[in-house]
Each structure stands twice: as C-alpha cells, then as structure tokens.
Design a protein around this motif. Sequence first.
Motif, mmCIF file in Angstrom:
data_model
loop_
_atom_site.group_PDB
_atom_site.id
_atom_site.type_symbol
_atom_site.label_atom_id
_atom_site.label_comp_id
_atom_site.label_asym_id
_atom_site.label_seq_id
_atom_site.Cartn_x
_atom_site.Cartn_y
_atom_site.Cartn_z
ATOM 1 N N ILE A 95 -63.349 22.000 0.695
ATOM 2 C CA ILE A 95 -63.520 20.517 -0.001
ATOM 3 C C ILE A 95 -64.375 21.066 -0.949
ATOM 4 C CG2 ILE A 95 -65.317 18.816 -0.226
ATOM 5 C CD1 ILE A 95 -64.911 17.794 2.953
ATOM 6 N N LEU A 96 -65.173 22.365 -0.940
ATOM 7 C CA LEU A 96 -66.183 22.352 -1.932
ATOM 8 C C LEU A 96 -64.537 23.044 -3.391
ATOM 9 C CD1 LEU A 96 -68.094 24.509 -0.480
ATOM 10 C CD2 LEU A 96 -68.685 22.775 -1.809
ATOM 11 N N ALA A 97 -63.217 23.830 -2.844
ATOM 12 C CA ALA A 97 -61.802 24.509 -3.034
ATOM 13 C C ALA A 97 -61.267 23.365 -4.441
ATOM 14 C CB ALA A 97 -61.288 25.302 -2.542
ATOM 15 N N PHE A 98 -61.280 21.790 -3.057
ATOM 16 C CA PHE A 98 -60.349 20.935 -3.548
ATOM 17 C C PHE A 98 -61.810 20.441 -4.663
ATOM 18 C CE2 PHE A 98 -57.941 16.620 -2.063
ATOM 19 C CZ PHE A 98 -57.189 16.981 -3.444
ATOM 20 N N THR A 99 -62.291 20.183 -4.592
ATOM 21 C CA THR A 99 -63.359 20.069 -6.286
ATOM 22 C C THR A 99 -63.582 20.739 -7.469
ATOM 23 O OG1 THR A 99 -65.262 19.133 -3.984
ATOM 24 C CG2 THR A 99 -66.492 19.876 -6.630
ATOM 25 N N MET A 100 -63.274 22.028 -7.307
ATOM 26 C CA MET A 100 -63.637 23.365 -8.702
ATOM 27 C C MET A 100 -61.766 23.569 -8.870
ATOM 28 S SD MET A 100 -65.636 26.243 -6.775
ATOM 29 C CE MET A 100 -65.087 27.183 -8.382
ATOM 30 N N PHE A 101 -60.720 22.667 -8.196
ATOM 31 C CA PHE A 101 -59.903 22.859 -8.422
ATOM 32 C C PHE A 101 -59.641 21.493 -9.444
ATOM 33 C CE2 PHE A 101 -55.407 20.878 -8.644
ATOM 34 C CZ PHE A 101 -54.787 21.857 -9.366
ATOM 35 N N THR A 102 -59.485 20.755 -9.392
ATOM 36 C CA THR A 102 -60.026 18.855 -9.805
ATOM 37 C C THR A 102 -60.786 19.281 -10.590
ATOM 38 O OG1 THR A 102 -59.780 18.098 -7.572
ATOM 39 C CG2 THR A 102 -60.220 16.369 -9.391
ATOM 40 N N CYS A 103 -61.950 19.735 -10.761
ATOM 41 C CA CYS A 103 -62.821 19.550 -12.300
ATOM 42 C C CYS A 103 -61.919 21.143 -13.297
ATOM 43 C CB CYS A 103 -64.833 19.988 -11.567
ATOM 44 S SG CYS A 103 -64.575 19.262 -10.956
ATOM 45 N N GLY A 104 -61.194 21.977 -13.139
ATOM 46 C CA GLY A 104 -61.348 22.535 -13.729
ATOM 47 C C GLY A 104 -59.772 21.507 -14.364
ATOM 48 N N MET A 105 -59.043 21.421 -13.415
ATOM 49 C CA MET A 105 -58.200 20.450 -14.035
ATOM 50 C C MET A 105 -58.112 19.024 -14.876
ATOM 51 S SD MET A 105 -55.631 22.469 -14.012
ATOM 52 C CE MET A 105 -54.199 21.017 -15.056
ATOM 53 N N VAL A 106 -59.727 18.395 -14.947
ATOM 54 C CA VAL A 106 -60.163 17.455 -15.356
ATOM 55 C C VAL A 106 -60.178 17.575 -17.123
ATOM 56 C CG1 VAL A 106 -61.915 15.251 -16.137
ATOM 57 C CG2 VAL A 106 -60.774 16.509 -14.236
ATOM 58 N N PHE A 107 -60.901 19.136 -17.055
ATOM 59 C CA PHE A 107 -61.213 20.026 -18.632
ATOM 60 C C PHE A 107 -59.748 20.089 -18.637
ATOM 61 C CE2 PHE A 107 -61.301 23.602 -21.202
ATOM 62 C CZ PHE A 107 -62.214 23.144 -22.043
ATOM 63 N N THR A 108 -58.836 20.877 -18.339
ATOM 64 C CA THR A 108 -57.426 21.459 -18.644
ATOM 65 C C THR A 108 -56.601 19.657 -19.400
ATOM 66 O OG1 THR A 108 -57.374 22.864 -17.283
ATOM 67 C CG2 THR A 108 -55.580 22.071 -18.745
ATOM 68 N N MET A 109 -56.537 18.888 -18.604
ATOM 69 C CA MET A 109 -56.465 17.616 -19.159
ATOM 70 C C MET A 109 -57.124 16.539 -20.848
ATOM 71 S SD MET A 109 -56.380 13.558 -17.850
ATOM 72 C CE MET A 109 -58.013 13.746 -17.557
ATOM 73 N N PHE A 110 -58.797 16.887 -21.039
ATOM 74 C CA PHE A 110 -59.288 16.635 -21.974
ATOM 75 C C PHE A 110 -58.352 17.620 -23.425
ATOM 76 C CE2 PHE A 110 -62.156 14.208 -19.068
ATOM 77 C CZ PHE A 110 -61.831 12.768 -19.635
ATOM 78 N N ASN A 111 -58.765 19.129 -22.303
ATOM 79 C CA ASN A 111 -58.328 20.103 -23.403
ATOM 80 C C ASN A 111 -57.174 19.263 -24.398
ATOM 81 O OD1 ASN A 111 -58.769 22.439 -25.278
ATOM 82 N ND2 ASN A 111 -57.887 24.051 -23.717
ATOM 83 N N THR A 112 -56.233 19.406 -24.032
ATOM 84 C CA THR A 112 -54.759 18.738 -23.636
ATOM 85 C C THR A 112 -54.581 17.775 -24.777
ATOM 86 O OG1 THR A 112 -53.336 20.075 -21.964
ATOM 87 C CG2 THR A 112 -52.007 17.849 -22.939
#
Length: 394
Positions: free
Chosen positions: A261-278
């Motif tokens: 669950i923690l890993a899923f949370t970290m991956f999701t939040c990391g990709m959310v920033f990557t999306m906004f960075n795009t």
Amino acid sequence: MADPGSPGPERAPGPDESTPGPERDTAGPSGAHPDHAHRPSARERWAGFRTSAYWPAVVLCLILAAAAGLFAGSYTYQMAKPTPRHVPIAVVGEHRWPQGLKFVDGMERALDAGLSLHPYRDHGAAREAIEEQKVFAVLSRDGERARLDLSGASGASVAQLLAEAAPKVGKETGTPVTVRDVNPLQSGDPRGLALFYISLAAVIVGFVGAIQLSVHARGLDPLERIAFTVAYALLGGFTIAAVVDWWLGALHLPFTQSWLILAFTMFTCGMVFTMFNTLVGRWAMLPTWGVMVLLGNPSSGGAVSWPLLPSVLGHIGQWLPPGASVNAQHTAVYFRGHQHLFPYLVLAAWALLSCAVFWIWRHRHPGGRTRAAAHAAQAKGSGGSGGATATAPG
C-alpha cells in the motif's frame, strides 16, 4: 639643434590631462549631457527585470509565502477544532424506551450533531457493522442502563468525543451508562496518528522522489523514468514499514500488505508530479502541492476522522491519493478480512491517469536522452563553422 634650456615645441595634451583655456563643450549634438542621453525608460527597466534572475526569485518568494499561509490554514481549519456533523451509531434492540430517548437527545445536544441511528437485531450484527466501518459505536439497553460500545480503531477522535460526552449526558438525563472500547487502537499508537504519519511520509517522499529524478536523472527516457519511480516506491515503502514495525514497534502491521500500500501510494504520487511536470513544466510543484498536501492530507481522515471534517472535504478526501492510502492502510491494520476495493481503485485511477498523460505528451516532458542529445548537437552545430544547426526531433 634645439637649445636644451629653451622650451620645446608645444605638446598636445594627453587624454587624461586638462586643457588650459576655456572649458571644453561636453554636450552632444542635441545639447544633452552624455550621462542622461541613454537613460532607460521605465518600460525598458521593467523588461530588463523580467528577463533577469530577480523576476523568478521574487515570484517564488510570493508563492512560498502564500503556500505557507495556505498550508497552515488548511490544517488549522480542518483539525484545530473538529466538529461532528453526523455520527453513525448502531442500535441493538428497541431504543425507544424513555430513558434511551432522553440519552440520545442529550448526546445530540452535547455533540451539537445528529446521531445517525442504524438498527440491528443483535450485537453480532452490530459488531459486523463496526468491522465493515459503517458505524462508530453500538448503543444498547442493559436493564435500566444504557450501554455504549465504542470502536476506537474506527476513529480515535470520534471515540474520544463520545467517551467524554456519554457519562456527562447520562448524569444529566438520569440514565446510567456504561462505556467501553470494544475495538481499541494498538498500544504503540494510542491516538491513532501513526497510520496518518506513515501515509504522509509515502505521499511526500513519493512526489519529492519524482522531483529529484527530474533534477538529477534528467536523461531518463519515459519507460526508464516510470521504472525508477516503481523502484524507489518499492524500496521506500519497505523502509517505512520496516522502521515503524520492526525497529520502533509502534504498529504491528500486516507487513506485505502495508508495504505494498505504501509503495502504491509513493508510485502514484510520483507519477502525479511527473504528469504535472509534463503539462506545466517547472511550475509542476504548485498543483502537486495543492492536491496532495493542501487538500489531500488534511481531508484524508488520518488525523481527524471523516465525521468531524467539513462534509464537502470529507467526501473529496476519499477520492484523492492521501485519503485512499489512509483508508486502505487503516482497514488493513485494524479491520483485516474486511478490506474495501474503493481506495485501491482510487490509487489505480490516479496512477493510470498520470502515466497515460505522461506517455501521450512525453515529448513535452523536460528530460530524456534523445532530446538532450539533440539539443547538444544543435548547440554544437550553431557554434561551429558554417553555422550548421541540428534540429531536435519531434
């Protein structure tokens, strides 16, 4: 041959020597002094300021000041004085006995909130409702006494309010009441905040990790960036769970489930920033911070249970990654065997959306070896002989 004692021919004064005689005319053709001839206008000074390093520095100072105030305000508004709106309570048997009605009315006045009463045929069915997280307590009749069974694990802040109000109301209404916690929190987490903190760590480190990849590993191609986001999410989630459970012993976690669950949370939040960075480039931190920290964490239900949050924020928080992470972790630790699918679907939806946006518009993301090589070739070509220029693909 000139006489050494006689004065020599007149020498022209050097550039640094003053010329005897009348003062030289320093005015230009228009009669203006040269110090004032090219003084920049206000528009030129503003344009120079906008293109200097001072402009982004000033903007960042203002943004950081606003973010600090909003950060403090959002947490204070939602957590400083939590107020119940409605509290779901299971009722066993017939509660419409005179003293029971007085007790319920007194509780609603004391809490300044409505008790949402859900009737159940027996204590077993009511306890199952607690395990399904449908209610926070069970009210029943025990002779002439009222019995209030709380579930501290369902929400420590709600249980505390009920536990404090029930004896006072019982005394005021003349209804003896017995209060007990039938589903308490773990001893290492008496206030129920440990799950909120480990979820908060996963959220913040998740998007900060993506920021660091963008800064220090700029040359990663899209698939590589996603793969390394998965890698640090798995390692970070394992470390958080190991520290809290194995080292500190604050919580006894279902280790594999909590880790994932923690890993899923970290991956999701990391990709959310990557999306906004795009999408918005260097300002990606603003929407990421707003969604995850200003709105998501205070409304996640981790520090203050959702019945005590403003109703709109309580509903919104369940649809954001921090709230989904807290809900999934909370159920995994305290209500094993009654896990809900909804928080996992929320995390999956945010992760898939972020990955899809990043992949579709990956040419806009400021990174990748292909783009870096093309830019280097362009710079080299423009500086070489003949002015040859290489053009970046796509």
